[in-house]
Every structure is written in C-alpha cells, then in structure tokens.
Design a protein around this motif. Structure first.
Motif, PDB file in Angstrom:
ATOM      1  N   LEU A 157      64.521  15.638 135.288  1.00 49.20           N
ATOM      2  CA  LEU A 157      65.430  16.412 134.430  1.00 49.20           C
ATOM      3  C   LEU A 157      66.482  15.517 133.787  1.00 49.20           C
ATOM      4  N   THR A 189      61.737  24.742 144.341  1.00 46.86           N
ATOM      5  CA  THR A 189      62.686  23.625 144.378  1.00 46.86           C
ATOM      6  C   THR A 189      61.972  22.410 143.807  1.00 46.86           C
ATOM      7  N   MET A 190      62.582  21.792 142.801  1.00 52.34           N
ATOM      8  CA  MET A 190      61.952  20.613 142.166  1.00 52.34           C
ATOM      9  C   MET A 190      62.617  19.335 142.670  1.00 52.34           C
ATOM     10  N   THR A 260      71.373  20.854 144.551  1.00 56.23           N
ATOM     11  CA  THR A 260      70.489  21.323 143.486  1.00 56.23           C
ATOM     12  C   THR A 260      71.262  22.070 142.401  1.00 56.23           C
ATOM     13  N   MET A 265      63.250  26.817 134.555  1.00 56.19           N
ATOM     14  CA  MET A 265      62.601  25.629 133.998  1.00 56.19           C
ATOM     15  C   MET A 265      61.350  25.982 133.194  1.00 56.19           C
ATOM     16  N   THR A 277      59.776  18.192 131.783  1.00 53.35           N
ATOM     17  CA  THR A 277      60.336  19.315 132.543  1.00 53.35           C
ATOM     18  C   THR A 277      61.773  19.513 132.066  1.00 53.35           C
ATOM     19  N   ALA A 291      64.398  28.442 139.707  1.00 54.11           N
ATOM     20  CA  ALA A 291      64.208  27.064 140.197  1.00 54.11           C
ATOM     21  C   ALA A 291      65.543  26.453 140.600  1.00 54.11           C
ATOM     22  N   VAL A 293      66.796  22.562 140.955  1.00 52.52           N
ATOM     23  CA  VAL A 293      66.374  21.181 140.686  1.00 52.52           C
ATOM     24  C   VAL A 293      67.316  20.213 141.412  1.00 52.52           C
TER      25      VAL A 293
END
Ligand code: BDR
Ligand code: CA
Length: 320
Positions: A157, A189-190, A260, A265, A277, A291, A293
């Motif tokens: 990101l 969760t990214m 986060t 997203m 992304t 999401a 991130v």
C-alpha cells in the motif's frame, strides 16, 4: 486456548518458513494446508509441503491441492525470477526425502469451504501465495465470504511492488482473484511489503540453526541461506531476506505485532497499474471497513518470536 489455522502456500522458501512457524507454535492447531501455484507449480508445492511436514514429524496434518493457474489464464509456468529466488525445486535446491504420504482427494476449495462452515471465524486462513484458491471458495459459498477470517501475505500500500513498480508477486499472479477477495470477504488483514520488508533475516541468525547439528536445523539454514543469497542480487539495499510469509502466520497468532489501517481495498486489474493494491474510492465513506492493512510492525518482537520458535522446532529433530 489454541487458534485453528489453515495455511494456503505456494511452497517456496518463505512459505516453508511460515509452515515451520505454525508447527513451532503451541497456540496453533494447524488443521490443514492447501497448496497453490506461484513460486512453483501446484504439484511441487504439494510435494514440498508433504516432505517438510514429514521432516518435522507432522504426518497428521492433511494437505490439499488447489487450482493450478490464474483465473484469466489457462496454464501456469514458473517465472524465471521465482526460480532464481526460491530455486527450481522451490526449496533452494536443498534435497529432502520424498514424502510417503499422498495429497488428499478432497479439493483445497472444498476443504476451505467445509472448514469455514464448521468453525466460522474461529478459524484463521493464512494465504501466502496467489489468491486463486480463496477466490474460488468465495464464489462457491456465501457462508465463506461472510465468515472467513483471512490474514494474507500480499500486496503493497505504501511502498512500490516487487514484480512491477505497482505490483507485489502474489497479487501479480492473479489480480482478479485478490480483487474479488477484497470486495467480497468481510474480514481480511493484509500483510504486505509495507511491513514484510522490515523483517529481515541474515546468515548471523541462520548460523544458529546450522550449529544445532540436526536435520531440521540444517534444512532451515540451507534453504534460508539460498534465499538470502538471492536477495543480495535482487535487493542488495535490504541487507537480508524478507520474512514475508512467516510474518503473516505470526500476526494470525499475535495480532499486536502490527498496527493496521482500516480501509476498503481493491486491486487494479487494467492498464499499467495492473496488480496494484489500493483503497477502493467507491467504498471510501462506508463505515464498515472490510480490510485492515498492516502499516507498522514490531520488528524486534517478531524476529525474537521467529528465532525462538523455529530454533526450538529444529532442536527437536534428529541429530545428523
Ligand atoms: C511473496 O512472493 C513469494 O515469492 C513469496 O513466497 C511471498 O509469498 C513476496 O512477494
Ligand atoms: Ca509465498
């Protein structure tokens, strides 16, 4: 209390380290591993996963095969850069005995759907390869998309990609699949390059594994040294190798290792930014954020956990 996990791996060196992290964690009940293509073809991902489980004495964990290519393609070939980073066999050309077990006959998609039906969000799914298998599960089941709890390694990101300026390797393999995942799954969760490139390992640490003089210690050291060498060519500025996939497993167990950002997203699927992304402008003002991130990581805390757990696991294997 134990956390039920499923890993979805393209087994790969850091995927192998992610698997070892899960095996080394007493809080984890690893109920299965699903295998995808990416660093290697699916058959090699299955082979490596079964062989590594056997090396660590965990033949109780079932292994399932997923789809063998991306949604918009009709086949898959390992990219040259993947073979350079992970070796042609995916595990740094290190040889370990062929597994005695076979892959399960149930498909990876069915196993994922059935597991979310059975355990809901008590189960955490950790994909560390392309999103193709997860996307099929999303399409197959409303229950899956409502209840799946996913902690995925992939994307970037706040930093550039590692395959193109825009795109990280896992997303780049199947952008449509990750886009579907981001748009449909309610709890993602990214763990992207934003944090995984801040968790680096060097030969100083792998020497601790070789010094154990065990089969597990040698395996972990040999595959990781290969990976560290590749990073010296591809990313000399880092001074070590990125622990991408194990960080995702660690966060599934200890969410406090990262901070986060709540955000809806999407993945760009057209033009030069294909595979990027990024926040979805059409859902910017939705109160509900699907999401989270990761944008900050407790690097020292994670590396301590990583070395403590993997060294403990390797110590328990046979002396060479
Ligand atoms: C990701 O790509 C793969 O090569 C690694 O295993 C990791 O999952 C990092 O971009
Ligand atoms: Ca991977």
């Amino acid at each position: 209390m134990t956390t039920k996990l499923i890993l979805d791996l393209d087994t790969g060196i850091d995927d192998a380290l992610a698997l070892a992290y899960a095996l080394a964690s007493p809080e984890v009940n690893l109920i299965g591993v699903t295998c995808t293509y990416g660093n290697v073809v699916v058959a090699d991902s299955v082979r490596n996963t079964l062989a590594i489980l056997e090396l660590f004495g965990r033949t109780d964990i079932p292994v399932f095969a997923g789809p063998d290519h991306a949604r918009v393609k009709d086949s898959f070939e390992v990219q040259e850069i993947s073979a350079f980073i992970h070796g042609k066999n995916g595990i740094g050309e290190v040889e370990i005995p062929d597994p005695k077990r076979q892959v399960e006959t149930t498909s990876a998609v069915d196993f994922l759907v059935e597991s979310v039906d059975a355990y809901g969000d008590d189960l955490i799914i950790v994909p560390t390869g392309p999103s193709t298998t997860i996307a099929e599960a999303v399409e197959a089941s409303n229950v899956f998309r409502e209840n799946a709890n996913i902690v995925m390694m992939g994307g970037a990101l706040t930093v550039p990609g590692n395959v193109t300026a825009w795109s990280e390797a896992n997303i780049n393999q199947d952008p449509e699949a990750t886009d579907l995942l981001f748009r449909k799954v309610r709890n993602v969760t990214m763990i992207g390059l934003d944090v995984t490139l801040k968790t680096l390992l060097t030969t100083k640490e792998t020497a601790q594994w070789s010094a154990l003089g065990t089969t597990g210690g040698n395996f972990l050291a040999d595959i990781t040294n290969y990976y560290i060498d590749a990073y010296k060519t591809t990313s000399p500025h880092l001074g070590g190798c990125g622990l991408h996939d194990p960080l995702a497993v660690a966060v599934a167990i200890q969410p406090g290792l990262v901070d986060t950002l709540g955000i809806n997203m999407k993945v760009d699927t057209d033009g030069e930014t294909r595979g990027r992304t990024i926040g979805d402008e059409t859902r910017l003002n939705d109160q509900d954020k699907t999401a989270a991130v990761a944008v900050r990581v407790d690097t020292a805390g994670f590396l301590d956990e990583f070395m403590r757990r993997l060294t403990g696991l390797a110590r328990e294997t046979a002396v060479v």
